[in-house]
Design an enzyme around this catalytic site. Structure first.
Site, mmCIF file in Angstrom:
data_model
loop_
_atom_site.group_PDB
_atom_site.id
_atom_site.type_symbol
_atom_site.label_atom_id
_atom_site.label_comp_id
_atom_site.label_asym_id
_atom_site.label_seq_id
_atom_site.Cartn_x
_atom_site.Cartn_y
_atom_site.Cartn_z
ATOM 1 N N CYS A 306 0.849 -1.195 0.000
ATOM 2 C CA CYS A 306 0.000 0.000 0.000
ATOM 3 C C CYS A 306 0.889 1.252 0.000
ATOM 4 O O CYS A 306 1.766 1.384 -0.849
ATOM 5 C CB CYS A 306 -0.953 -0.033 1.190
ATOM 6 S SG CYS A 306 -2.310 1.158 1.075
ATOM 7 N N ASP A 462 -9.403 -5.046 -5.539
ATOM 8 C CA ASP A 462 -9.004 -4.101 -4.496
ATOM 9 C C ASP A 462 -10.017 -2.965 -4.399
ATOM 10 O O ASP A 462 -10.255 -2.246 -5.372
ATOM 11 C CB ASP A 462 -7.614 -3.543 -4.812
ATOM 12 C CG ASP A 462 -6.941 -2.925 -3.606
ATOM 13 O OD1 ASP A 462 -7.647 -2.404 -2.739
ATOM 14 O OD2 ASP A 462 -5.698 -2.981 -3.533
ATOM 15 N N HIS A 491 -7.916 -6.158 -1.247
ATOM 16 C CA HIS A 491 -6.726 -5.529 -0.676
ATOM 17 C C HIS A 491 -6.138 -6.366 0.457
ATOM 18 O O HIS A 491 -4.915 -6.529 0.555
ATOM 19 C CB HIS A 491 -7.107 -4.138 -0.155
ATOM 20 C CG HIS A 491 -5.950 -3.259 0.173
ATOM 21 N ND1 HIS A 491 -5.272 -2.524 -0.764
ATOM 22 C CD2 HIS A 491 -5.341 -2.989 1.357
ATOM 23 C CE1 HIS A 491 -4.311 -1.832 -0.190
ATOM 24 N NE2 HIS A 491 -4.331 -2.097 1.113
#
Length: 515
Positions: A306, A462, A491
């Site tokens: 991320c 995601d 995610h």
């Protein structure tokens, strides 16, 4: 001696003094009153729109979904059959299909309503008004003082427990302030590449080198290049080492990698002015040097998750001579095309008011943003998990579920200046992908300078980072060796699903080993 006194002059001076004092008091009272009025008005506006969004979304089963449900009924039974005559399996299939349709439509309706310009504006004004109120009343300062206590408690007592229970054994090799660098110990009896047990390999090396100790286990790896995992500033890094069966760290270890990871700890109000540049040029640069010294290696590989992927890219752009390979995982790149709901909200938030009031962005703010993003999933997942199938869940499923839920709401505050820079420079101005991001005053991040082999791992479902935003990184990176692996998960699912550990992470390991 007689003094000449001018009564009018005395009255004028007194009037001036009183007027100045009254003006100050007036402004203080007016500022407080204005803050209360703004907060009250914005809360009415926001909650009325939130209430309308809920009513609109929850009316879906009685409107939009009704037609499709009737179509399902036609598929599962004839005109002459009553639903009571359906067998158990047919009933279950009908209920599952109906539930899937209803949830999908409610989820889409919430997403649509929460994207409306009027809702987004009311949300941003609500946050700004209450941040201003917290600043004027002193509640923001009180929060900062309390955060110093909670940060100390977390870092001294909670973190050591959290880093031990169900975690891959590790030890701290470097720390500064709240930041720590961990090295994961090689577990005994790990088999890699079918070459026998690692402990046997160590014994062989010990015969040839009597000075080899148990602390030098990193030399008995199938891949000699150390792997540094860089985590984001949102939530905590143990999602990558959640449980022994669902651990990316342990997965890489089983493939023969020497694994290190950053741990940002829990920031306090004393850390609120730390910048992205400070983390890149101090903490991460030092981490690389410590790893090179600890592992006797010339270069390391990076894996960033991320926002941690963005940090990895910045680090590689500034210190290319120390980096061998780069892997980003679920990493935002082109923020202008990141159209997920949290990104839409973030682009309209005034980060200055939050940071000025609270110092660091409170964890409750982050948690509530995740909760609001998809209310129906929050309401549905708990009864769905425990009641689905009509039989008790096995212990492994229960442990994974609660471990994931605990992580989801275990968010630390985000350092104020870092949050401000990500919001303003990345989400709003999109400077990273434009090669115009400035850190530490005058250091420009140019992703075209990254020439190392680059792998971009994208979660196709995601809902926090738009896959297209991640895919755009490959267009900017200067490397000629660029790859993409797309995995059909969300995610978080790519971190903890058994399928990801069987299919995705071995592929990532193979990519690293070939380079």
């Amino acid at each position: 001696m007689k003094m000449n006194v001018n009564p009018s002059k005395i009255n004028e001076d007194v009037t001036n003094i009183n007027t100045d004092t009254n003006i100050d008091n007036y402004h203080n009272k007016f500022g407080l009153l204005e803050a209360y009025v703004d907060a009250f008005a914005s809360s009415i506006e926001f909650f009325s729109r939130l209430n309308s969004a809920f009513i609109d979304a929850l009316s879906v089963p009685f409107t939009d979904a009704r037609k499709e449900i009737k179509e399902i009924q036609k598929d599962v039974m004839d005109d002459d059959r009553n639903s009571l005559l359906l067998n158990y399996q047919e009933q279950q299939n009908f209920y599952k299909k109906t539930e899937r349709i209803i949830l999908s439509k409610i989820r889409d309706k919430f997403d649509t309503n929460f994207r409306e310009k009027t809702f987004v504006i009311s949300l941003s004004e609500f946050i700004e008004a209450y941040s201003n109120l917290a600043k004027v009343t002193g509640a923001g300062l009180l929060y900062q003082q309390m955060s110093n206590v909670t940060a100390y408690w977390n870092n001294m007592f909670i973190e050591p427990i959290r880093d031990t229970v169900y975690r891959t054994p590790s030890h701290k090799i470097h720390s500064e302030n709240k930041y720590s660098l961990f090295h994961y110990d090689l577990p005994p009896q790990v088999d890699y590449n079918g070459q026998g047990k690692v402990e046997d390999e160590i014994d062989k090396q010990r015969k040839s080198d009597p000075n080899l100790t148990t602390h030098d286990k990193h030399t008995a790896r199938s891949d000699p290049t150390p792997l540094l995992i860089i985590y984001a500033f949102i939530n905590r890094n143990y999602i990558l080492d959640l449980l022994p069966e669902f651990s990316i760290v342990r997965n890489f270890q089983k493939q023969g990698f020497d694994v290190y990871m950053t741990d940002w700890g829990t920031p306090s109000a004393f850390d609120k002015e730390l910048t992205v540049g400070h983390y890149i040029n101090n903490y991460l640069a030092d981490a690389v040097d410590y790893i090179l010294k600890h592992s006797n290696s010339e270069k390391i590989s990076l894996l960033g998750y991320c926002w941690g992927g963005d940090l990895a890219l910045m680090l590689a752009a500034l210190y290319p001579e120390k980096i061998k390979n780069i892997v980003t995982f679920a990493t935002p790149g082109d923020f202008s095309i990141d159209n997920n709901l949290l990104s839409v909200w973030t682009k309209n938030i005034n980060a200055d008011t939050i940071v000025d009031a609270f110092g660091n962005t409170p964890s409750s703010f982050i948690n509530n943003s995740f909760l609001l993003r998809s209310p129906i999933d929050i309401l549905h997942k708990y009864p769905h998990f425990f009641l689905e199938g009509g039989k008790p869940k096995d212990l492994e499923s229960i442990m994974q579920f609660f471990a994931t839920e605990s992580w989801l709401y275990d968010s630390p505050p985000i350092i104020g200046e870092i949050y401000r820079q990500f919001v303003d420079d990345c989400y709003k101005k999109n400077l990273l992908i434009k090669n115009e991001l400035i850190i530490d005053g005058d250091t420009k991040i140019d992703l075209r300078k990254i020439k190392q082999p680059f792998l971009n791992v994208i979660a196709k479902k995601d809902d926090l980072v738009d896959p297209e935003s991640s895919r755009a990184i490959n267009e900017v990176i200067g490397s000629t060796d660029k790859s993409i692996i797309e995995f059909n998960s969300g995610h978080v699912g790519a971190c903890i699903s058994s399928r990801a550990h069987m299919e995705l992470w071995p592929k990532v390991g193979d990519w690293l080993k070939t380079r």
